[in-house]
Write a protein that holds these residues in place. Structure first.
Motif, PDB file in Angstrom:
ATOM      1  N   ARG A  28     -13.280  -6.843 -13.516  1.00  0.00           N
ATOM      2  CA  ARG A  28     -12.176  -7.347 -13.027  1.00  0.00           C
ATOM      3  C   ARG A  28     -11.987  -7.375 -11.445  1.00  0.00           C
ATOM      4  NH1 ARG A  28      -8.449  -6.279 -17.305  1.00  0.00           N
ATOM      5  NH2 ARG A  28      -7.000  -6.648 -15.885  1.00  0.00           N
ATOM      6  N   PHE A  29     -11.010  -8.192 -11.023  1.00  0.00           N
ATOM      7  CA  PHE A  29     -10.741  -8.139  -9.664  1.00  0.00           C
ATOM      8  C   PHE A  29      -9.508  -7.317  -9.497  1.00  0.00           C
ATOM      9  CE2 PHE A  29     -12.442 -12.198  -9.803  1.00  0.00           C
ATOM     10  CZ  PHE A  29     -13.679 -12.122  -8.717  1.00  0.00           C
ATOM     11  N   VAL A  30      -9.309  -6.506  -8.326  1.00  0.00           N
ATOM     12  CA  VAL A  30      -8.130  -5.607  -8.025  1.00  0.00           C
ATOM     13  C   VAL A  30      -7.816  -5.927  -6.726  1.00  0.00           C
ATOM     14  CG1 VAL A  30      -7.364  -3.142  -7.862  1.00  0.00           C
ATOM     15  CG2 VAL A  30      -9.079  -3.771  -9.412  1.00  0.00           C
ATOM     16  N   CYS A  31      -6.414  -5.921  -6.360  1.00  0.00           N
ATOM     17  CA  CYS A  31      -5.614  -6.036  -5.180  1.00  0.00           C
ATOM     18  C   CYS A  31      -5.625  -4.775  -4.552  1.00  0.00           C
ATOM     19  CB  CYS A  31      -4.368  -7.039  -5.138  1.00  0.00           C
ATOM     20  SG  CYS A  31      -3.609  -7.091  -3.613  1.00  0.00           S
ATOM     21  N   ALA A  32      -6.122  -4.460  -3.345  1.00  0.00           N
ATOM     22  CA  ALA A  32      -5.954  -2.882  -2.656  1.00  0.00           C
ATOM     23  C   ALA A  32      -4.458  -2.808  -2.353  1.00  0.00           C
ATOM     24  CB  ALA A  32      -6.799  -2.871  -1.806  1.00  0.00           C
ATOM     25  N   ASP A  33      -3.974  -3.748  -1.865  1.00  0.00           N
ATOM     26  CA  ASP A  33      -2.564  -4.011  -1.384  1.00  0.00           C
ATOM     27  C   ASP A  33      -1.347  -3.588  -2.641  1.00  0.00           C
ATOM     28  OD1 ASP A  33      -3.013  -4.354   1.353  1.00  0.00           O
ATOM     29  OD2 ASP A  33      -3.571  -6.409   0.767  1.00  0.00           O
ATOM     30  N   CYS A  34      -1.340  -4.643  -3.562  1.00  0.00           N
ATOM     31  CA  CYS A  34      -0.234  -4.362  -4.565  1.00  0.00           C
ATOM     32  C   CYS A  34      -0.761  -3.933  -5.649  1.00  0.00           C
ATOM     33  CB  CYS A  34       0.394  -6.003  -4.928  1.00  0.00           C
ATOM     34  SG  CYS A  34      -0.605  -6.894  -5.767  1.00  0.00           S
ATOM     35  N   GLY A  35      -2.060  -3.528  -5.993  1.00  0.00           N
ATOM     36  CA  GLY A  35      -2.487  -2.919  -7.313  1.00  0.00           C
ATOM     37  C   GLY A  35      -2.770  -3.849  -8.377  1.00  0.00           C
ATOM     38  N   TYR A  36      -2.391  -5.082  -8.470  1.00  0.00           N
ATOM     39  CA  TYR A  36      -2.542  -6.112  -9.353  1.00  0.00           C
ATOM     40  C   TYR A  36      -4.066  -6.141  -9.678  1.00  0.00           C
ATOM     41  CZ  TYR A  36      -1.992 -10.622 -11.989  1.00  0.00           C
ATOM     42  OH  TYR A  36      -1.897 -11.461 -12.789  1.00  0.00           O
ATOM     43  N   GLU A  37      -4.308  -6.213 -11.021  1.00  0.00           N
ATOM     44  CA  GLU A  37      -5.587  -6.556 -11.685  1.00  0.00           C
ATOM     45  C   GLU A  37      -5.522  -7.846 -12.335  1.00  0.00           C
ATOM     46  OE1 GLU A  37      -6.977  -3.070 -13.743  1.00  0.00           O
ATOM     47  OE2 GLU A  37      -6.327  -1.754 -12.213  1.00  0.00           O
ATOM     48  N   TRP A  38      -6.658  -8.504 -12.487  1.00  0.00           N
ATOM     49  CA  TRP A  38      -6.956  -9.759 -13.031  1.00  0.00           C
ATOM     50  C   TRP A  38      -8.525  -9.784 -13.386  1.00  0.00           C
ATOM     51  CZ3 TRP A  38      -6.415  -9.532  -8.073  1.00  0.00           C
ATOM     52  CH2 TRP A  38      -7.304 -10.521  -7.197  1.00  0.00           C
TER      53      TRP A  38
END
Length: 121
Positions: free
Chosen positions: A30-40
């Motif tokens: 998965r990819f994770v956004c460190a700013d908003c916490g969104y995972e996809w």
């Protein structure tokens, strides 16, 4: 003899499809956004990142939304200006162009407007 440190090849993580920031990293599959916490997942990220259209306040716009003009605008080919507060109903998104929408006002048909002059109603 010491071998110089070489950084491991890191997969190029795409920008976050939710907040559009590029502070993302890979966590397993998965990819994770460190700013908003969104995972996809990589497949979902490509579909969601296709085109995200936002109004002047950052709200996401979709086909059929109602928007309000936030500034008086001159309309090319018409002597009638588009006044602040004019409501545009049933907008259509322009394919592959997140900066423009299509719609009709009560007096002027066939408008193409920049999203920076609109807010979601």
């Amino acid at each position: 003899m010491a071998v110089p440190f070489q950084a491991a090849a890191m997969p190029n993580a795409p920008a976050c499809p939710q907040c559009t920031l590029e502070n993302t990293y890979v966590d397993g599959d998965r990819f994770v956004c460190a700013d908003c916490g969104y995972e996809w997942t990589p497949d979902a990220g490509e579909a969601a990142a296709a085109v995200v259209v936002r109004d002047s306040n950052g709200n996401v716009l979709v086909d059929g939304d109602t928007v309000v003009v936030i500034k008086d605008l001159k309309v090319k080919g018409s002597s009638i200006p588009l006044k602040q507060g004019t409501v545009i109903r049933q907008i259509r998104l322009v394919e592959d162009d997140p900066e423009h929408i299509e719609g009709h006002s009560e007096k002027i048909k066939g408008l193409v407007l920049k999203t920076i002059f609109l807010r979601k109603a």
